[in-house]
Design an enzyme around this catalytic site. Sequence first.
Site, PDB file in Angstrom:
ATOM      1  CG  ASP A 388      65.796   4.959  27.949  1.00  0.00           C
ATOM      2  OD1 ASP A 388      65.697   4.840  26.716  1.00  0.00           O
ATOM      3  OD2 ASP A 388      66.883   4.908  28.543  1.00  0.00           O
ATOM      4  CD  GLU A 391      64.109   0.567  22.780  1.00  0.00           C
ATOM      5  OE1 GLU A 391      64.257   1.795  22.617  1.00  0.00           O
ATOM      6  OE2 GLU A 391      64.378  -0.020  23.838  1.00  0.00           O
ATOM      7  CG  ASP A 457      71.270   5.142  23.704  1.00  0.00           C
ATOM      8  OD1 ASP A 457      70.693   6.155  24.123  1.00  0.00           O
ATOM      9  OD2 ASP A 457      71.202   4.035  24.270  1.00  0.00           O
TER      10      ASP A 457
END
Length: 727
Positions: A388, A391, A457
């Site tokens: 997670d 990015e 999300d």
Amino acid sequence: MDITLSQKGIYQISSPSLHHLFSFISSRAFRFYEDSSPKSPCVETYPVIEEGVEVVQEEDIVIFSYQDIEVRIGNPLTIEVFIGGKKVLQAEDYFETSGDLDVSLAEKEGHKNKQSDFNGGGLKIHSRSPVYGLGERSGPLDKRGYDYINWNTDDPSAHVDTFKSLYQSIPFFILFNPEISVGVFLDNTYRTHFDLNKTDPSAVKISFAKGEGDYYFFFGKMDEVVSMFTSLTGRNPLCPYWALGAQQSRWSYPSKEKVDEVIQGYRGAGLPLSVVYLDIDYMDHYKDFTVDPSKFPDIVSWLKQKKDEGIVIIPIIDAGVKAEEGYRLYDEGIENGYFSTLNGEVYHNEVWPGDSVFPAFLDEKVQTWWATHIKEFLDLGFGGIWNDMNEPASFKGPLPLDVDMGGSLHEKAHNVYGHFMVKAGAKGFELAARRLFQLTRAGYAGTAAYSSSWAGDNQSIYDHLRLSLPQMMNMSLSGQAYIGVDIGGFGGDATPELLSKWAYASLLNPLYRNHSSLGTTDQEPYLLKGQYLEAYRKALHFRYRLRPALYTELFFAEKDGNVPLRPLLYNYPADERLINENTEIMLGKDLLLIPSLFPGEQKRGGYFPADFIHVESGNLYQKGDHIVNCDLLTLPLYFRKDGLVALEDDEHTLSLLWGEKEGAWTYLYEDQGDGLDYRKGVYNLYRIEMKQGRPYICYLHHGMESRYTNIHVNKFEFPFLPQENKD
């Protein structure tokens, strides 16, 4: 133009404005790229056609021919492709400049400029065809009329149709035609822009400010195009069998007692469960590869106990590493120069642990180092890894574009940072000799070779329930096989009705995970009451019966590049009604889901592209439009009347959905459920065909003793007796 044979099968095209290379990959694919194109992050090798290529050079055009495909490249840059004498692609050089529309007055009221601020060169493709792909996106199935920017972005707000960027960037799309579709892959990791018939209804425009134009073109049926693309960039390895069961997650379950409470909650409500995730609160002060000993004492014994109970535990790992002397991971990274730098100094930002640094994942030495820590964590008894914040996400503004991430600056590395993080993770699974199970939020083309994905999300709103179907279909068509969304929505409070409907709407998703955010209402399904609990239980129990069909589809996804989760158009390309069908979805060729997507909805319109039968009632719905039941206690699932679907009643009993057509058939795959022996041939592959009302079971590959002993066909029971393939 000058044409020279640069190396076997690769031709150099030179002119004052063109410095490109060309090669055929097959009779239905070619690569056209600038001679300065860098090494690809996802294409390790590719086949080059060396023999049988004909080259004809004229004054301002060169014609490459192989079998029945002809590619004409002109100067100034134009590309025309003919197959069997029919033009299937026309493209030309393109340069995009951002508009100078003054929106300052609107911005005073809080309105944002929705126009793209992009300047760069690229390609303009003349097309009015439906457009699919580009990975995880908001908006409808057919992307015509929208534009998107490839720049991996962590934005937890509601993902509406106007979002140009989400968590992943896959620069691959399909221009659909029922006879010959065109797949286009721009292998450029910089920020890129895709205008899909938005500013020009007759054209798709690709532009990029930096990097090179490295294009791959694929031609064929939709399934052939996706298969060619994934054979080039990589495919999802087959997941463990347990990964097809129910998965439960929340930010956060902070202790082993809370996890045990969740497991008992499922059992007490008669709900099967296979996986529980640990979000960041299991860590010691949010430090990667640590476990808080006060919350999870004796983690090895506890993980073994959960495994013996049939529960797999998967921890989260974040990209940001806590900057703290004395913390092993940080000290090793500092000592060896493994962290990203700015102007020669280790770059710091803030993530969950506070002051944080970022591994330089594009460096192979860093990948190897990270892999050793992944192996150590797996050796504790964890079943997989959840990646997670890759990015990469940060709290004190985005990372500067000139941060060095391992030999590449951030502006080039951004879209592949998560890709290389999970590539490092996959190396860890290899070191541990474990079957791969990773999830990632960020990714690029080819990330599927190292990790599965979920759609970031999402929110607990009906708009996101509806969004999930076209989102899953476009992710599938972008080469991602094992995918899913957070059931019930991650952010916000799911009502009992929304949660139950989401359990049905996700029934065919390979990843079946309920996940919710810190500060939201608990949405574990055992907390539901009455008909809502009954609905979720029905969905979950049928989900477990579906596992043989899901597993078989995922096996063929790795083997042949087949798409498991499909838009209806994939199976029925000649049916124009399906070009932008956003509310129905299929698994393989025989299962059709028509879920309820609105609150209070008891019935809805459904379109059947062929004759289908409801899996519960046995009601037949002939090809065409029908009103169908979609109340909370009705499974919204149908099987093709002419097809055959293998379900599982229990671990030893198969059950076939059969519409009584003689000769109906299906494949069935089984292996040990985990481990790597399936790659050594320890698996069974069957072809099951109905003959005179009985199942004829033939081994296509026989590598182990089958766990099945009985087989049910509708109400009839037969022994499970495969025969060897004599062909």
